[in-house]
Design a protein around this motif. Structure first.
Motif, PDB file in Angstrom:
ATOM      1  N   MET A   1      -3.656  -2.923  13.485  1.00 14.75           N
ATOM      2  CA  MET A   1      -2.991  -2.694  12.209  1.00 14.75           C
ATOM      3  C   MET A   1      -4.021  -2.546  11.110  1.00 14.75           C
ATOM      4  O   MET A   1      -4.964  -3.305  11.020  1.00 14.75           O
ATOM      5  N   ARG A   2      -3.835  -1.526  10.290  1.00 14.24           N
ATOM      6  CA  ARG A   2      -4.726  -1.291   9.171  1.00 14.24           C
ATOM      7  C   ARG A   2      -3.954  -1.396   7.864  1.00 14.24           C
ATOM      8  O   ARG A   2      -2.752  -1.198   7.812  1.00 14.24           O
ATOM      9  N   ARG A   3      -4.677  -1.679   6.794  1.00 15.87           N
ATOM     10  CA  ARG A   3      -4.102  -1.640   5.461  1.00 15.87           C
ATOM     11  C   ARG A   3      -4.567  -0.328   4.829  1.00 15.87           C
ATOM     12  O   ARG A   3      -5.761  -0.113   4.628  1.00 15.87           O
ATOM     13  N   ILE A   4      -3.621   0.547   4.530  1.00 14.10           N
ATOM     14  CA  ILE A   4      -3.927   1.905   4.074  1.00 14.10           C
ATOM     15  C   ILE A   4      -3.391   2.083   2.660  1.00 14.10           C
ATOM     16  O   ILE A   4      -2.216   1.811   2.392  1.00 14.10           O
ATOM     17  N   LEU A   5      -4.248   2.543   1.771  1.00 14.19           N
ATOM     18  CA  LEU A   5      -3.868   2.813   0.386  1.00 14.19           C
ATOM     19  C   LEU A   5      -3.971   4.306   0.122  1.00 14.19           C
ATOM     20  O   LEU A   5      -5.067   4.880   0.126  1.00 14.19           O
ATOM     21  N   HIS A   6      -2.820   4.949  -0.065  1.00  9.24           N
ATOM     22  CA  HIS A   6      -2.776   6.349  -0.469  1.00  9.24           C
ATOM     23  C   HIS A   6      -2.710   6.403  -1.994  1.00  9.24           C
ATOM     24  O   HIS A   6      -1.967   5.633  -2.623  1.00  9.24           O
ATOM     25  N   ILE A   7      -3.457   7.339  -2.589  1.00 10.17           N
ATOM     26  CA  ILE A   7      -3.428   7.517  -4.042  1.00 10.17           C
ATOM     27  C   ILE A   7      -3.241   8.996  -4.341  1.00 10.17           C
ATOM     28  O   ILE A   7      -4.037   9.838  -3.918  1.00 10.17           O
ATOM     29  N   SER A   8      -2.156   9.326  -5.070  1.00  4.16           N
ATOM     30  CA  SER A   8      -1.825  10.714  -5.410  1.00  4.16           C
ATOM     31  C   SER A   8      -1.554  10.806  -6.909  1.00  4.16           C
ATOM     32  O   SER A   8      -1.052   9.852  -7.508  1.00  4.16           O
ATOM     33  N   THR A   9      -1.875  11.952  -7.494  1.00  3.15           N
ATOM     34  CA  THR A   9      -1.719  12.082  -8.934  1.00  3.15           C
ATOM     35  C   THR A   9      -0.259  12.012  -9.359  1.00  3.15           C
ATOM     36  O   THR A   9       0.108  11.256 -10.259  1.00  3.15           O
ATOM     37  N   ARG A  10       0.586  12.820  -8.705  1.00  2.00           N
ATOM     38  CA  ARG A  10       1.995  12.889  -9.101  1.00  2.00           C
ATOM     39  C   ARG A  10       2.884  12.794  -7.865  1.00  2.00           C
ATOM     40  O   ARG A  10       2.589  13.391  -6.836  1.00  2.00           O
ATOM     41  N   LEU A  11       3.999  12.098  -7.998  1.00  2.24           N
ATOM     42  CA  LEU A  11       4.933  11.965  -6.876  1.00  2.24           C
ATOM     43  C   LEU A  11       6.167  12.829  -7.131  1.00  2.24           C
ATOM     44  O   LEU A  11       7.296  12.404  -6.940  1.00  2.24           O
ATOM     45  N   ALA A  28       3.625   3.518   8.417  1.00  3.40           N
ATOM     46  CA  ALA A  28       4.373   2.261   8.337  1.00  3.40           C
ATOM     47  C   ALA A  28       5.152   2.025   9.623  1.00  3.40           C
ATOM     48  O   ALA A  28       5.195   0.894  10.139  1.00  3.40           O
ATOM     49  N   GLN A  29       5.752   3.061  10.180  1.00  3.61           N
ATOM     50  CA  GLN A  29       6.487   2.922  11.435  1.00  3.61           C
ATOM     51  C   GLN A  29       5.568   2.564  12.594  1.00  3.61           C
ATOM     52  O   GLN A  29       5.997   1.911  13.552  1.00  3.61           O
ATOM     53  N   ALA A  30       4.298   2.974  12.485  1.00  5.91           N
ATOM     54  CA  ALA A  30       3.324   2.654  13.533  1.00  5.91           C
ATOM     55  C   ALA A  30       2.788   1.231  13.408  1.00  5.91           C
ATOM     56  O   ALA A  30       1.985   0.802  14.246  1.00  5.91           O
ATOM     57  N   GLY A  31       3.193   0.506  12.358  1.00  2.00           N
ATOM     58  CA  GLY A  31       2.794  -0.891  12.217  1.00  2.00           C
ATOM     59  C   GLY A  31       1.716  -1.156  11.194  1.00  2.00           C
ATOM     60  O   GLY A  31       1.294  -2.307  11.025  1.00  2.00           O
ATOM     61  N   HIS A  32       1.259  -0.139  10.482  1.00  3.97           N
ATOM     62  CA  HIS A  32       0.243  -0.340   9.458  1.00  3.97           C
ATOM     63  C   HIS A  32       0.884  -0.862   8.171  1.00  3.97           C
ATOM     64  O   HIS A  32       2.076  -0.652   7.911  1.00  3.97           O
ATOM     65  N   GLU A  33       0.083  -1.546   7.364  1.00  5.26           N
ATOM     66  CA  GLU A  33       0.519  -1.957   6.030  1.00  5.26           C
ATOM     67  C   GLU A  33       0.156  -0.817   5.076  1.00  5.26           C
ATOM     68  O   GLU A  33      -1.020  -0.513   4.893  1.00  5.26           O
ATOM     69  N   VAL A  34       1.155  -0.198   4.467  1.00  5.85           N
ATOM     70  CA  VAL A  34       0.944   1.035   3.711  1.00  5.85           C
ATOM     71  C   VAL A  34       1.264   0.819   2.235  1.00  5.85           C
ATOM     72  O   VAL A  34       2.323   0.285   1.885  1.00  5.85           O
ATOM     73  N   HIS A  35       0.347   1.260   1.391  1.00  2.36           N
ATOM     74  CA  HIS A  35       0.518   1.228  -0.059  1.00  2.36           C
ATOM     75  C   HIS A  35       0.412   2.656  -0.578  1.00  2.36           C
ATOM     76  O   HIS A  35      -0.394   3.457  -0.082  1.00  2.36           O
ATOM     77  N   LEU A  36       1.200   2.972  -1.608  1.00  2.00           N
ATOM     78  CA  LEU A  36       1.177   4.299  -2.219  1.00  2.00           C
ATOM     79  C   LEU A  36       1.083   4.149  -3.735  1.00  2.00           C
ATOM     80  O   LEU A  36       1.959   3.549  -4.368  1.00  2.00           O
ATOM     81  N   ALA A  37       0.006   4.677  -4.310  1.00  2.00           N
ATOM     82  CA  ALA A  37      -0.207   4.621  -5.760  1.00  2.00           C
ATOM     83  C   ALA A  37      -0.118   6.022  -6.338  1.00  2.00           C
ATOM     84  O   ALA A  37      -0.487   7.011  -5.692  1.00  2.00           O
ATOM     85  N   PHE A  38       0.338   6.119  -7.581  1.00  2.00           N
ATOM     86  CA  PHE A  38       0.564   7.418  -8.209  1.00  2.00           C
ATOM     87  C   PHE A  38       0.605   7.247  -9.719  1.00  2.00           C
ATOM     88  O   PHE A  38       0.796   6.150 -10.240  1.00  2.00           O
ATOM     89  N   GLY A  39       0.441   8.369 -10.422  1.00  2.00           N
ATOM     90  CA  GLY A  39       0.519   8.358 -11.871  1.00  2.00           C
ATOM     91  C   GLY A  39       1.950   8.421 -12.363  1.00  2.00           C
ATOM     92  O   GLY A  39       2.896   8.496 -11.579  1.00  2.00           O
ATOM     93  N   PRO A  40       2.154   8.394 -13.687  1.00  2.00           N
ATOM     94  CA  PRO A  40       3.506   8.443 -14.259  1.00  2.00           C
ATOM     95  C   PRO A  40       4.271   9.686 -13.802  1.00  2.00           C
ATOM     96  O   PRO A  40       3.701  10.769 -13.691  1.00  2.00           O
ATOM     97  N   ILE A  41       5.574   9.505 -13.552  1.00  2.00           N
ATOM     98  CA  ILE A  41       6.438  10.603 -13.099  1.00  2.00           C
ATOM     99  C   ILE A  41       7.312  11.041 -14.261  1.00  2.00           C
ATOM    100  O   ILE A  41       8.016  10.227 -14.860  1.00  2.00           O
ATOM    101  N   TYR A  42       7.288  12.333 -14.586  1.00  2.00           N
ATOM    102  CA  TYR A  42       8.117  12.838 -15.684  1.00  2.00           C
ATOM    103  C   TYR A  42       8.304  14.337 -15.504  1.00  2.00           C
ATOM    104  O   TYR A  42       7.641  14.980 -14.685  1.00  2.00           O
ATOM    105  N   GLY A  43       9.221  14.928 -16.272  1.00  2.00           N
ATOM    106  CA  GLY A  43       9.407  16.368 -16.271  1.00  2.00           C
ATOM    107  C   GLY A  43      10.507  16.821 -15.328  1.00  2.00           C
ATOM    108  O   GLY A  43      11.164  16.014 -14.661  1.00  2.00           O
ATOM    109  N   PRO A  44      10.710  18.156 -15.257  1.00  2.00           N
ATOM    110  CA  PRO A  44      11.829  18.717 -14.503  1.00  2.00           C
ATOM    111  C   PRO A  44      11.548  18.954 -13.021  1.00  2.00           C
ATOM    112  O   PRO A  44      12.348  19.598 -12.352  1.00  2.00           O
ATOM    113  N   GLU A  45      10.409  18.475 -12.515  1.00  2.00           N
ATOM    114  CA  GLU A  45      10.022  18.806 -11.145  1.00  2.00           C
ATOM    115  C   GLU A  45      10.437  17.754 -10.125  1.00  2.00           C
ATOM    116  O   GLU A  45      10.048  17.819  -8.962  1.00  2.00           O
TER     117      GLU A  45
END
Length: 399
Positions: A1-11, A28-45
């Motif tokens: 099991m790994r601890r994985i941190l994904h970082i993306s600009t916009r979600l 996460a389904q494979a058993g890893h501890e998963v974190h997801l970081a992202f910037g503020p979400i706004y707009g029509p997209e």
């Protein structure tokens, strides 16, 4: 099991974000501890946050300073916030996505690794970045391209592995002096292939819901209503022909900052009744809209590898695509689709009308495309590929 941190600009609702979320879910389904970081979400997209939260076992983090626009003050704040987050999470892998997050968060992760003493080598994170699409391209201003290229060169020295979603992305990055050849690995974007192979709506159902007739010829596009996505090119290429044939219809799936301008142009051309715009569609419903199409046209000027192209082929719909970036790796001309020189409206019109006139050709191209995409673009193939990437990155980080 790994601890994985994904970082993306916009979600937002978009191809790279869907790729990232599917990676998180599979890990996460494979058993890893998963974190997801992202910037503020706004707009029509739109946003994929609701899907991530509904999944339940992915920890989310908002990074307030992480914004898409060039902004030195915000970028410095994002860098400091990413360093703090990395210290808090203590990940085994930091996996960055998109240009801004890739530059800021790679620098933060590399600095945190450097701050660890030699006795703490086992705490160093493998740093991985995915290029979903390069930020520099022929349609950007020269000075922005210069900033992006210099920034990407600098950031490439602060990660162990660079994943690309198409071989073309690796070639273009290396030609620009970004990274070293042994840093690059291609892992094709994964998708929930079964949704497209066995959709829960058929053609007749979706056409009724969208107000389309069975004898309409529907040219679909799945993309943000935004710059460089090619909606104007479709109007230029097909507008006059549509005015003379009311059974030619455009189906634009998506929304964006250019919606009002594009729809005003549609109205001025007298085509309001022939352009159907259902708006934002959750990724899990895209397969339904593909069923309503006779052809998918993707005249985008900037892509890594356009996800909607394999999705359409999996759904049995032929494709017409601008010949750039990773598109030829899935749309093989005259074999799995028709490629068009970027910006050539005449060739775009001729290719679409060729499929209008020859339905058997479209069926053959789509079937061959389905066979190609069935395994290459499965979510599991992507997850397995990333597992191998992470193992190599950790070996480099920890020795």
């Amino acid at each position: 099991m790994r601890r994985i941190l994904h970082i993306s600009t916009r979600l937002i609702l978009g191809g790279s974000q869907e790729n990232t979320v599917l990676s998180c879910e599979g890990q996460a389904q494979a058993g890893h501890e998963v974190h997801l970081a992202f910037g503020p979400i706004y707009g029509p997209e739109g946003s994929m946050l609701e899907r991530v939260q509904a999944f339940g076992s992915i920890t989310t983090h908002e990074v307030p300073g992480l914004v898409r626009e060039l902004n030195p003050r915000s970028d410095w704040s994002a860098y400091c916030q990413c360093r703090e987050l990395i210290r808090e999470v203590q990940p085994d892998i930091v996996h960055t996505h998109s240009s801004k997050a890739g530059i800021v968060a790679r620098a933060a992760a590399w600095k945190e690794n450097a701050a660890l003493s030699s006795s703490d080598v086992s705490r160093r994170a493998g740093v991985v970045h995915t290029i979903h699409g390069l930020p520099f391209h022929p349609y950007e201003s020269w000075w922005r391209n210069r900033v992006y290229i210099m920034s990407e060169r600098w950031a490439a020295r602060r990660c162990h592995t660079i994943v690309t979603v198409a071989d073309a992305m690796s070639r273009q990055a290396l030609q620009a002096g970004v990274g070293k050849p042994d840093q690059f690995v291609t892992v094709y974007s994964g998708m929930e292939t079964q949704r497209f192979l066995e959709p829960d709506r058929d053609r007749a159902q979706m056409r009724r819901e969208l107000g389309l007739a069975e004898d309409d010829f529907v040219i679909g596009t799945i993309a943000r209503l935004a710059e460089l996505k090619g909606h104007d090119d479709l109007l230029d290429a097909l507008g006059r022909r549509m005015q003379g044939n009311h059974h030619l219809k455009l189906l634009w799936v998506g929304d964006g900052w250019w919606r009002d301008r594009l729809m005003a142009r549609v109205e001025s051309m007298g085509l309001t009744s022939q352009v159907v715009t259902p708006g934002l569609v959750p990724p899990e419903e895209v397969s339904r809209y593909i069923q309503a199409m006779d052809v998918l046209a993707h005249p985008s000027y900037r892509e890594g590898l356009p996800r909607t192209v394999p999705q359409a082929l999996l759904g049995g719909v032929p494709v017409v695509v601008y010949d750039l970036d990773g598109a030829p790796e899935v749309c093989i001309h005259e074999e799995t689709g028709l490629l068009v020189p970027p910006g050539d409206r005449d060739a775009l019109r001729e290719s679409v009308l060729r499929l209008f006139d020859d339905r058997d050709l479209g069926t053959r191209l789509a079937q061959q495309g389905r066979d190609l995409c069935r395994e290459r673009f499965s979510a599991q193939a992507m997850i397995d590929g990333l597992e191998r990437v992470y193992e190599q990155a950790l070996q480099q980080a920890r020795g």
